[in-house]
Design an enzyme around this catalytic site. Structure first.
Site, PDB file in Angstrom:
ATOM      1  N   ALA A  22       0.830  -1.204   0.000  1.00  0.00           N
ATOM      2  CA  ALA A  22       0.000   0.000   0.000  1.00  0.00           C
ATOM      3  C   ALA A  22       0.862   1.251   0.000  1.00  0.00           C
ATOM      4  O   ALA A  22       2.062   1.202   0.275  1.00  0.00           O
ATOM      5  CB  ALA A  22      -0.924  -0.003   1.226  1.00  0.00           C
ATOM      6  N   VAL A  24       0.920   5.392   1.469  1.00  0.00           N
ATOM      7  CA  VAL A  24       0.375   6.179   2.567  1.00  0.00           C
ATOM      8  C   VAL A  24       0.426   7.662   2.184  1.00  0.00           C
ATOM      9  O   VAL A  24       1.456   8.157   1.719  1.00  0.00           O
ATOM     10  CB  VAL A  24       1.154   5.944   3.875  1.00  0.00           C
ATOM     11  CG1 VAL A  24       0.527   6.748   5.012  1.00  0.00           C
ATOM     12  CG2 VAL A  24       1.164   4.465   4.223  1.00  0.00           C
ATOM     13  N   ASP A 133       5.464  -8.305  12.581  1.00  0.00           N
ATOM     14  CA  ASP A 133       6.356  -7.570  11.688  1.00  0.00           C
ATOM     15  C   ASP A 133       6.941  -6.355  12.416  1.00  0.00           C
ATOM     16  O   ASP A 133       6.955  -5.243  11.897  1.00  0.00           O
ATOM     17  CB  ASP A 133       5.605  -7.125  10.429  1.00  0.00           C
ATOM     18  CG  ASP A 133       6.572  -6.710   9.306  1.00  0.00           C
ATOM     19  OD1 ASP A 133       7.763  -7.087   9.365  1.00  0.00           O
ATOM     20  OD2 ASP A 133       6.133  -6.000   8.386  1.00  0.00           O
TER      21      ASP A 133
END
Length: 698
Positions: A22, A24, A133
């Site tokens: 993605a 941002v 993560d």
């Protein structure tokens, strides 16, 4: 996508980051007038159901958490093929940028950051969420050093059993735990291992495991030791190194039992009595190398394309001695073991009977845990204690809505049966996590509005009030309410700003034609100053001696501020070389006995064509008028006679001319003629001629 508005309210302003899944963007929420971060799924994954599912899982995982060190999720949406998540905007760098620019960090700073990450992980783990993560890229550092953990894109519930997606290991290989790299179940201790690596990197400026490929790095996590932190940076206290060593044990059983345990160790590791404690020791370190269990990565068929199986050789069986012929002859050695076995069976039987007999009295009974969410703190404690349970102290606190302030918002167990006397952990709401008011004084109104807007303050709640101020520049903020550092509610509280209009002004008094004493009194009454505390003398033909001719730099009735210096020019009368010359002018009417209107204009040092009389004179017979001229050596004068609106004559008067003697003689002339009289300095005009007729005295 910059400039695009999603959901009719989120205007994308600038791209601030992105990953493999993605992008941002910084955006403005036009509905609430605040900045937010909008994570948008990349175009190539918009039709990939697997990625969309993972993208939505991030929102679900993070939205279930509410903690000051975890980025808050505000909204989730889809516009056509665009999937997006709206979250809290953190104005600051990520930890990877800080490590890159300043590593190794100071020990207290690194421990403070790790403690906040640990606190966030403890909250996530309590809600059965494993991040999976943890790395510096996913740690944001906001204002005041507040740490925010973000990117729950691969987070899973505790019951998750794999870390692979479509045959690939998900996560960042440099921060993998050994069990993560093997592709087996990952739990809370996997996040603790990753946090240990982050703390190692902050304090040493390097990663513990490096390799030419992700596979080689993963194998090092599984098989190889890392360089001790104090060998890289000898300034690290032993107590802090012990935290790293315990968090990074390859065997999960030797790590901290929970993030809360690690947080407790971090909170005390910099205490003076702990700085030089002995290095941490693990029992497995005492095992001979040959007896240690060798960790081998699990390679499944669906992972062959992503993780290359290491070459695993077969160990040769140990060589054994041949005992043929060395044993003693058989002996009757069964009697003692048999006797001991019988005794053991009897003792075990007695023990079982005792346990069964005493079970009812020794085993605590089961009790139902009541739900106390929404109850006041003390009332909730009373309810649990009445049910035979204990409350873990101290009671935890977390931000909450205003209506839940002082009330229980979470409990560790509810609506289940537990043993009597069990500990129940409660979390009490502290009200909204409100920001503190920034410093606004000294800046302009525009700067104050920009700062408040970034905090989400409604523009309608900003109330400026202008006042006069002798010190502050016009347009600057001189007072604010709430004061700097106070907490406030950006959405509901009113912010009052006092704005300077500068020094108060008022109309300048008219000082002209005033005496010096009058001037000083007027200036004092109006808080004005006389420049150099004295007036300036200046000659004047028009203003009476001792009175003000003019003022500078502010004209009468112009705006002026208190304290302004004013220069005043006072008449000293005509200059010494000037003299006043009287002059007689004799004029006849146009027709004897019939009235004529006479005007006399003078040009001298006082001005040009100035009326000698305020109003015209009416005469019916020859009349003599005496006028006075002010002359200087450099200024010549003249007298102009006008009868019935027509100029009859203009007589020049020089500085050295003798004044008129008021003697009547003089010759008359008819229209268009000229004549001369026997006396100088007197002008006679005969009305018998036409308008152009004139005469002069010798």
């Amino acid at each position: 996508m910059i400039g695009q508005t999603l959901g009719g309210r989120y205007e994308l302003l600038a791209r601030v980051g992105g990953g493999g899944m993605a992008l941002v963007y910084k955006a403005r929420d036009n509905l609430l007038n605040r900045y937010v971060a909008v994570k948008v799924l990349r175009q190539q994954f918009m039709h990939d159901e697997d990625f969309i599912r993972r993208f939505r899982r991030e929102a679900q995982a993070a939205a279930s958490l509410s903690h000051p060190n975890i980025v808050s999720i505000y909204d989730v949406g889809q516009e056509e093929d665009t999937h997006y998540i709206v979250m809290e905007f953190v104005d600051g760098p990520n930890l990877n940028e800080i490590i890159r620019d300043r590593a190794p960090l100071q020990t207290d700073e690194a421990v403070k950051i790790a403690s906040q990450i640990c606190d966030a992980l403890d909250h996530a783990h309590m809600n059965q969420i494993i991040h999976r993560d943890i790395k510096p890229h996913n740690i944001l550092i906001g204002l005041g050093g507040r740490v925010k953990v973000t990117d729950f894109g691969i987070a899973r519930a505790v019951t998750s059993s794999t870390i692979t997606q479509t045959g690939s290991v998900v996560g960042s290989v440099h921060y993998f735990s050994p069990e993560h790299a093997k592709g087996v179940t990952t739990g809370e201790k996997s996040d603790i291992y990753s946090l240990g690596i982050v703390l190692y990197q902050m304090l040493t400026g390097r990663l513990p495991f490096l390799g030419e490929s992700p596979i080689s790095v993963a194998l090092k996590h599984l098989q190889e030791p890392f360089e001790q932190p104090r060998e890289v940076n000898p300034y690290i206290p032993q107590s802090v190194e012990n935290v790293i060593l315990r968090a990074m044990r390859k065997n999960p059983q030797e790590r901290y039992g929970s993030a809360r345990d690690m947080l407790a160790d971090l909170e005390t590791c910099l205490q003076p009595q702990r700085l030089n404690e002995p290095p941490v020791h693990f029992s497995s370190d005492d095992e001979p190398e040959a007896d240690k269990t060798r960790v081998v990565p699990a390679i499944r068929p669906d992972m062959r394309n992503t993780i290359e199986a290491p070459a695993i050789g077969r160990e040769q069986p140990e060589e054994r001695w041949n005992s043929d012929g060395l044993e003693d002859k058989p002996r009757r050695r069964w009697v003692l073991p048999t006797l001991l076995s019988v005794v053991a069976v009897i003792l075990i039987g007695v023990l079982v009977w005792a346990v069964v007999s005493l079970k009812g009295s020794l085993t605590p009974k089961d009790v139902q845990v009541p739900t106390v969410i929404g109850e006041e703190e003390q009332h909730a404690i009373d309810i649990l204690e009445k049910a035979g349970l204990k409350v873990e102290m101290p009671v935890a606190e977390e931000p909450s809505t205003e209506d839940m302030k002082g009330k229980v918002i979470k409990q560790s167990k509810q609506d289940i049966e537990v043993k009597e006397g069990s500990l129940i952990a409660l979390t009490v709401g502290t009200g909204p996590d409100l920001p503190t008011m920034p410093a606004l004084t000294g800046g302009t109104l525009g700067e104050a509005e920009e700062k408040l807007g970034a905090l989400g303050v409604n523009p309608d709640n900003i109330k400026p009030d202008e006042v006069y101020d002798d010190e502050a520049e016009p347009g600057t903020v001189i007072k604010q309410e709430p004061a700097e550092g106070e907490t406030f509610d950006p959405e509901n509280d009113t912010v009052k700003l006092t704005i300077s209009k500068g020094k108060e002004s008022f109309p300048m008094p008219d000082l002209t034609n005033r005496t010096e004493n009058e001037v000083r009194s007027i200036l004092q009454q109006n808080n004005l100053k006389l420049k150099d505390d004295k007036v300036i003398q200046e000659s004047s033909f028009t203003v009476e001696k001792g009175r003000v001719i003019r003022q500078f730099p502010v004209e009468p009735n112009a705006p002026v501020n208190a304290g302004t210096e004013i220069s005043v020019y006072v008449s000293s009368g005509p200059p010494p070389e000037a003299k006043e010359v009287p002059w007689d002018v004799t004029v006849s009417p146009a027709q004897d006995g019939v009235a004529s209107e006479i005007q006399i204009k003078i040009t001298d040092a006082k001005g040009e064509n100035v009326d000698a009389y305020k109003a015209p004179k009416k005469i019916t017979f020859m009349t003599t008028f005496t006028v006075k001229l002010w002359l200087t050596p450099d200024t010549a004068g003249s007298i102009t006679i006008i009868r019935d609106g027509q100029v009859l004559n203009t007589v020049p008067v020089a500085y050295d001319d003798q004044p008129a003697m008021n003697q009547g003689g003089g010759g008359g002339q008819d229209a268009g003629g000229e004549g001369s009289g026997d006396q100088g300095g007197q002008q006679e005009t005969n009305g018998q001629g036409d308008a152009a007729g004139q005469g002069t005295a010798p």
